[in-house]
Scaffold this active site. Sequence first.
Site, PDB file in Angstrom:
ATOM      1  N   SER A  16    -138.610 -22.243  74.081  1.00  0.00           N
ATOM      2  CA  SER A  16    -138.946 -23.331  75.015  1.00  0.00           C
ATOM      3  C   SER A  16    -138.516 -24.679  74.435  1.00  0.00           C
ATOM      4  O   SER A  16    -138.132 -25.588  75.177  1.00  0.00           O
ATOM      5  CB  SER A  16    -140.439 -23.330  75.355  1.00  0.00           C
ATOM      6  OG  SER A  16    -141.207 -23.725  74.255  1.00  0.00           O
ATOM      7  N   ASN A  17    -138.567 -24.838  73.126  1.00  0.00           N
ATOM      8  CA  ASN A  17    -138.090 -26.098  72.531  1.00  0.00           C
ATOM      9  C   ASN A  17    -136.571 -26.210  72.640  1.00  0.00           C
ATOM     10  O   ASN A  17    -136.041 -27.307  72.843  1.00  0.00           O
ATOM     11  CB  ASN A  17    -138.545 -26.220  71.080  1.00  0.00           C
ATOM     12  CG  ASN A  17    -139.988 -26.684  70.987  1.00  0.00           C
ATOM     13  OD1 ASN A  17    -140.288 -27.849  71.263  1.00  0.00           O
ATOM     14  ND2 ASN A  17    -140.901 -25.775  70.658  1.00  0.00           N
ATOM     15  N   ARG A  94    -138.339 -18.222  59.809  1.00  0.00           N
ATOM     16  CA  ARG A  94    -138.002 -17.819  58.447  1.00  0.00           C
ATOM     17  C   ARG A  94    -137.931 -19.050  57.561  1.00  0.00           C
ATOM     18  O   ARG A  94    -137.619 -20.139  58.046  1.00  0.00           O
ATOM     19  CB  ARG A  94    -136.657 -17.085  58.396  1.00  0.00           C
ATOM     20  CG  ARG A  94    -136.673 -15.801  59.178  1.00  0.00           C
ATOM     21  CD  ARG A  94    -137.759 -14.885  58.649  1.00  0.00           C
ATOM     22  NE  ARG A  94    -137.834 -13.649  59.404  1.00  0.00           N
ATOM     23  CZ  ARG A  94    -137.141 -12.567  59.147  1.00  0.00           C
ATOM     24  NH1 ARG A  94    -136.287 -12.563  58.137  1.00  0.00           N
ATOM     25  NH2 ARG A  94    -137.287 -11.492  59.867  1.00  0.00           N
ATOM     26  N   LEU A  96    -136.132 -21.238  54.973  1.00  0.00           N
ATOM     27  CA  LEU A  96    -134.765 -21.453  54.503  1.00  0.00           C
ATOM     28  C   LEU A  96    -134.773 -21.583  52.977  1.00  0.00           C
ATOM     29  O   LEU A  96    -135.684 -22.183  52.408  1.00  0.00           O
ATOM     30  CB  LEU A  96    -134.201 -22.719  55.133  1.00  0.00           C
ATOM     31  CG  LEU A  96    -133.987 -22.640  56.647  1.00  0.00           C
ATOM     32  CD1 LEU A  96    -133.749 -24.039  57.220  1.00  0.00           C
ATOM     33  CD2 LEU A  96    -132.825 -21.720  56.991  1.00  0.00           C
ATOM     34  N   ASN A 110    -137.565 -30.060  61.693  1.00  0.00           N
ATOM     35  CA  ASN A 110    -138.387 -28.919  62.132  1.00  0.00           C
ATOM     36  C   ASN A 110    -139.499 -29.433  63.033  1.00  0.00           C
ATOM     37  O   ASN A 110    -139.949 -30.581  62.895  1.00  0.00           O
ATOM     38  CB  ASN A 110    -139.013 -28.231  60.918  1.00  0.00           C
ATOM     39  CG  ASN A 110    -139.852 -27.017  61.305  1.00  0.00           C
ATOM     40  OD1 ASN A 110    -139.461 -26.224  62.170  1.00  0.00           O
ATOM     41  ND2 ASN A 110    -141.012 -26.868  60.694  1.00  0.00           N
ATOM     42  N   HIS A 112    -143.431 -28.388  64.025  1.00  0.00           N
ATOM     43  CA  HIS A 112    -144.511 -27.522  63.552  1.00  0.00           C
ATOM     44  C   HIS A 112    -145.756 -27.767  64.404  1.00  0.00           C
ATOM     45  O   HIS A 112    -146.093 -28.926  64.689  1.00  0.00           O
ATOM     46  CB  HIS A 112    -144.810 -27.826  62.072  1.00  0.00           C
ATOM     47  CG  HIS A 112    -145.907 -26.978  61.527  1.00  0.00           C
ATOM     48  ND1 HIS A 112    -145.695 -25.656  61.158  1.00  0.00           N
ATOM     49  CD2 HIS A 112    -147.219 -27.228  61.321  1.00  0.00           C
ATOM     50  CE1 HIS A 112    -146.846 -25.148  60.741  1.00  0.00           C
ATOM     51  NE2 HIS A 112    -147.790 -26.078  60.829  1.00  0.00           N
ATOM     52  N   GLU A 146    -140.295 -27.509  50.162  1.00  0.00           N
ATOM     53  CA  GLU A 146    -141.638 -26.939  50.274  1.00  0.00           C
ATOM     54  C   GLU A 146    -141.979 -26.748  51.754  1.00  0.00           C
ATOM     55  O   GLU A 146    -141.755 -27.663  52.571  1.00  0.00           O
ATOM     56  CB  GLU A 146    -142.645 -27.899  49.632  1.00  0.00           C
ATOM     57  CG  GLU A 146    -143.977 -27.255  49.348  1.00  0.00           C
ATOM     58  CD  GLU A 146    -144.966 -28.267  48.766  1.00  0.00           C
ATOM     59  OE1 GLU A 146    -146.169 -28.029  48.872  1.00  0.00           O
ATOM     60  OE2 GLU A 146    -144.508 -29.312  48.238  1.00  0.00           O
ATOM     61  N   ASP A 148    -143.170 -26.763  55.352  1.00  0.00           N
ATOM     62  CA  ASP A 148    -143.922 -27.671  56.245  1.00  0.00           C
ATOM     63  C   ASP A 148    -144.453 -28.913  55.514  1.00  0.00           C
ATOM     64  O   ASP A 148    -145.501 -29.456  55.882  1.00  0.00           O
ATOM     65  CB  ASP A 148    -145.105 -26.926  56.899  1.00  0.00           C
ATOM     66  CG  ASP A 148    -144.647 -25.765  57.757  1.00  0.00           C
ATOM     67  OD1 ASP A 148    -143.532 -25.833  58.276  1.00  0.00           O
ATOM     68  OD2 ASP A 148    -145.405 -24.797  57.899  1.00  0.00           O
ATOM     69  N   GLN A 174    -147.521 -27.221  73.225  1.00  0.00           N
ATOM     70  CA  GLN A 174    -146.098 -27.059  73.573  1.00  0.00           C
ATOM     71  C   GLN A 174    -145.628 -28.146  74.536  1.00  0.00           C
ATOM     72  O   GLN A 174    -144.498 -28.614  74.434  1.00  0.00           O
ATOM     73  CB  GLN A 174    -145.839 -25.655  74.121  1.00  0.00           C
ATOM     74  CG  GLN A 174    -145.802 -24.642  72.972  1.00  0.00           C
ATOM     75  CD  GLN A 174    -144.592 -23.734  73.034  1.00  0.00           C
ATOM     76  OE1 GLN A 174    -144.331 -23.131  74.055  1.00  0.00           O
ATOM     77  NE2 GLN A 174    -143.865 -23.642  71.941  1.00  0.00           N
TER      78      GLN A 174
HETATM   79  C1  GAR Z   1    -143.439 -23.745  68.628  1.00  0.00           C
HETATM   80  O1  GAR Z   1    -144.774 -23.987  68.995  1.00  0.00           O
HETATM   81  C2  GAR Z   1    -143.178 -24.273  67.248  1.00  0.00           C
HETATM   82  O2  GAR Z   1    -143.923 -25.401  66.922  1.00  0.00           O
HETATM   83  C3  GAR Z   1    -143.588 -23.106  66.402  1.00  0.00           C
HETATM   84  O3  GAR Z   1    -143.152 -21.961  67.094  1.00  0.00           O
HETATM   85  C4  GAR Z   1    -143.197 -22.244  68.476  1.00  0.00           C
HETATM   86  C5  GAR Z   1    -141.866 -21.814  69.066  1.00  0.00           C
HETATM   87  O4  GAR Z   1    -141.888 -21.913  70.455  1.00  0.00           O
HETATM   88  N1  GAR Z   1    -142.982 -23.187  65.119  1.00  0.00           N
HETATM   89  C6  GAR Z   1    -143.559 -22.773  64.009  1.00  0.00           C
HETATM   90  O5  GAR Z   1    -144.647 -22.256  63.982  1.00  0.00           O
HETATM   91  C7  GAR Z   1    -142.714 -22.980  62.760  1.00  0.00           C
HETATM   92  N2  GAR Z   1    -143.508 -22.820  61.596  1.00  0.00           N
HETATM   93  P1  GAR Z   1    -140.533 -21.824  71.272  1.00  0.00           P
HETATM   94  O6  GAR Z   1    -139.761 -20.606  70.766  1.00  0.00           O
HETATM   95  O7  GAR Z   1    -140.991 -21.652  72.690  1.00  0.00           O
HETATM   96  O8  GAR Z   1    -139.774 -23.101  71.058  1.00  0.00           O
END
Ligand code: GAR
Length: 216
Positions: A16-17, A94, A96, A110, A112, A146, A148, A174
């Site tokens: 979705s992002n 994952r 990196l 990123n 989070h 490190e 997040d 979201q």
């Molecule tokens: C998002 O909420 C993002 O913040 C999270 O995964 C989701 C992906 O949603 N990311 C993490 O947790 C990274 N550590 P999406 O696939 O619909 O964009």
Amino acid sequence: MAEPPGFAVLISGRGSNLLALATAVADGRIPGRIALVVSDQPEAGGLDHARRLGLPWTVLPLARGADRAAWGRELDALLQGRAVEFVTLAGFMRILDADFVRRWPGRLLNIHPSLLPAHRGLHTHRRVLEAGEPWHGCTVHFVSEELDAGPAVIQGRLPVRPGDSEESLAARVQLLEHIIYPRAVSWLAAGRLALLDGVVWLDGRPLTAPVIEELP
Ligand code: GAR
């Protein structure tokens, strides 16, 4: 006129992002172009968005226990081949390897799902509910070695409501992600955002705290 900077979007899931970023590129909010979508998961739902939108995409599977540094080098070669100028992680699940992160200083963002530095890692919505915290949200940050822990650029904040569940919180977080990630990426694409010696600069000024966006 110079071509807008190309950036890569790394995904593992629903995407979705990725869709929010692609929409912001299409309507001109991000002065850049998506040069490549990379998924480590062949079945990631986000790949359907990439196919439907005609974005270049590829799958680079990373098996558990595989050599992450070798995977990072392969990814790097792919990105160089597409003249990628910066990389966005959008639900990329994952870690990196450090060499990869060091090769993209100030060019790796990123998103989070928490108000970092609170709740690094997984299951952030559950942890906020279990702790009874009144606020939750999401953070766009530069990636450091490190997990997040890199410098934050912008945060979306929302109040936790009575009766909230992990699902209801995730949905509201979201909504905020889809606002703040395109904004941060537009700043980076426009050359307004930089990371210098560990300090985030926006529009020529150092940020002492992340920009805050609130959802009622
Ligand atoms: C998002 O909420 C993002 O913040 C999270 O995964 C989701 C992906 O949603 N990311 C993490 O947790 C990274 N550590 P999406 O696939 O619909 O964009």
